[in-house]
Design a protein around this motif. Structure first.
Motif, short mmCIF file in Angstrom:
data_model
loop_
_atom_site.label_atom_id
_atom_site.label_comp_id
_atom_site.label_asym_id
_atom_site.label_seq_id
_atom_site.Cartn_x
_atom_site.Cartn_y
_atom_site.Cartn_z
N THR A 130 -6.48 1.38 -8.34
CA THR A 130 -5.98 2.27 -7.29
C THR A 130 -7.10 2.67 -6.34
O THR A 130 -6.93 2.64 -5.11
CB THR A 130 -5.35 3.53 -7.91
N ASP A 131 -8.24 3.04 -6.89
CA ASP A 131 -9.35 3.49 -6.05
C ASP A 131 -9.93 2.34 -5.22
O ASP A 131 -10.38 2.55 -4.09
CB ASP A 131 -10.44 4.12 -6.91
N ASP A 144 0.82 -1.20 0.00
CA ASP A 144 0.00 0.00 0.00
C ASP A 144 0.85 1.26 0.00
O ASP A 144 0.33 2.36 -0.08
CB ASP A 144 -0.95 0.01 1.21
N TRP A 163 -8.20 -0.14 -4.02
CA TRP A 163 -7.28 -0.33 -2.90
C TRP A 163 -7.31 0.85 -1.93
O TRP A 163 -7.16 0.67 -0.71
CB TRP A 163 -5.86 -0.57 -3.41
N ARG A 164 -7.52 2.05 -2.43
CA ARG A 164 -7.68 3.20 -1.53
C ARG A 164 -8.91 2.98 -0.64
O ARG A 164 -8.89 3.28 0.56
CB ARG A 164 -7.86 4.49 -2.34
#
Length: 350
Positions: free
Chosen positions: A56-57, A9, A59-60
């Motif tokens: 990405t979003d 992360d 995992w965010r």
């Protein structure tokens, strides 16, 4: 190039990142490259960014969800620790929960066996969000297409969703369902009608269904869909307007009269604006009370040694008294200008 799943992360300082987007974009001034080839290269780069952005979003969202759950367990239970964490990183609460919702959707689709992790790469971000909001049957059709290697866009998800609504809804008259099945009437007109109809009580549904069954064509369908939208708006807003409840208005009869004389649109907007005005009045009063309390606190904490602070308080007097005054437009009066005055009456003693 395909964006892979993240395994970390964060990248420690001084360490090269594991994944880096690198593109050789075409020169916009190069006359030797054909328009077809130019668009092809641009589209390829765009799709990679789209896939990378989606993963990405997701995992965010998972990171934010983890922080939120940890803060819930270790703090006062009101989520203040999580909100402070967001504030430190300049992330709004709505943005954070939107990302958490995206992560929840991804986990639900993958853990439920609907999607394989690698299939996520077939989606644009908006298509993935649209899929997560769709009915399970639509999710299955979209997942099958993604598993076959098809590129999934938001437009395709909406089309599949519209087709499913048109074929499966019990609210559609048989005449309309038959025309949707043979594509005489495109499903993009049928689905909005069903979705608006679902918001209405059965009595109003029946009235609109009969109207469409009598004339099952695109123009009638578009007109009735608009009527259903305004009906839903009227019913929803009327339930919120306290003034109407106090006067014991027969809302149903008023609605029937608006339909009869053809002013349903204006009547719905009238009631909706009334609801908004009441909400604004309530917000105005609470803000005015807060302003008064703060003004009093500053006045008590200040004195002769703070003339500029006292001048600030005096200037705000037009907003903290029982009569609120505001100048709209040009204060010199050279163009449109108007003074608005509102009076807040003192509370009656019981």
């Amino acid at each position: 190039m395909v964006a892979t799943q993240f395994t970390r992360d964060i990248t420690p300082a001084g360490v090269e990142p594991e994944l880096e987007l690198q593109f050789q974009l075409p020169d916009p001034d190069d006359e030797d490259i054909s328009e077809h080839e130019f668009q092809k290269q641009i589209e390829t780069a765009w799709l990679v960014c789209d896939r990378f952005d989606l993963q990405t979003d997701i995992w965010r969202g998972r990171i934010l969800r983890t922080v939120r759950d940890r803060e819930k367990r270790s703090s006062d239970g009101r989520g203040t620790g999580f909100l402070n964490w967001l504030k430190d990183r300049e992330i709004s609460k709505s943005q954070a929960y939107s990302l958490i919702e995206l992560a929840d959707s991804a986990d639900t689709l993958i853990e439920g066996g609907m999607l394989e992790p690698e299939d996520v790469n077939q989606f644009s971000k908006r298509a993935f969000v649209e899929t997560a909001k769709s009915a399970p049957e639509v999710q299955q059709m979209v997942s099958d297409a993604a598993h076959r290697g098809d590129r999934i866009t938001r437009r395709e998800v909406r089309q599949l969703s519209d087709e499913w609504v048109a074929m499966s809804s019990d609210l559609l008259p048989d005449e309309l369902k038959e025309k949707a099945a043979n594509n005489t009437i495109p499903t993009r007109y049928v689905a909005p009608f069903v979705r608006e109809l679902e918001k209405l009580p059965p009595a109003h549904q029946t009235f609109l269904q009969e109207e469409v069954a009598e004339n099952p064509d695109v123009d009638t369908l578009k007109q009735v869909t608009a009527e259903a939208r305004y009906l839903a708006k009227y019913i929803s807003a009327a339930a919120q307007v306290q003034t109407l409840d106090q006067n014991a208005i027969d809302l149903e009869s008023a609605l029937e009269e608006a339909l009869r004389v053809g002013c349903l649109n204006s009547t719905a907007d009238l009631v909706n604006n009334a609801a908004q005005l009441e909400q604004l009045m309530a917000k105005l009063y609470t803000t005015w009370k807060r302003l008064n309390n703060l003004s009093e606190r500053v006045y008590l904490d200040s004195g002769a040694s703070t003339p500029h602070l006292r001048s600030l308080l005096n200037s705000l007097g037009s907003l903290s008294g029982n009569i609120l005054e505001l100048q709209l437009g040009d204060p010199e009066g050279n163009s449109f200008s108007r003074t608005i005055r509102l009076q807040i009456l003192p509370e009656l003693e019981g």
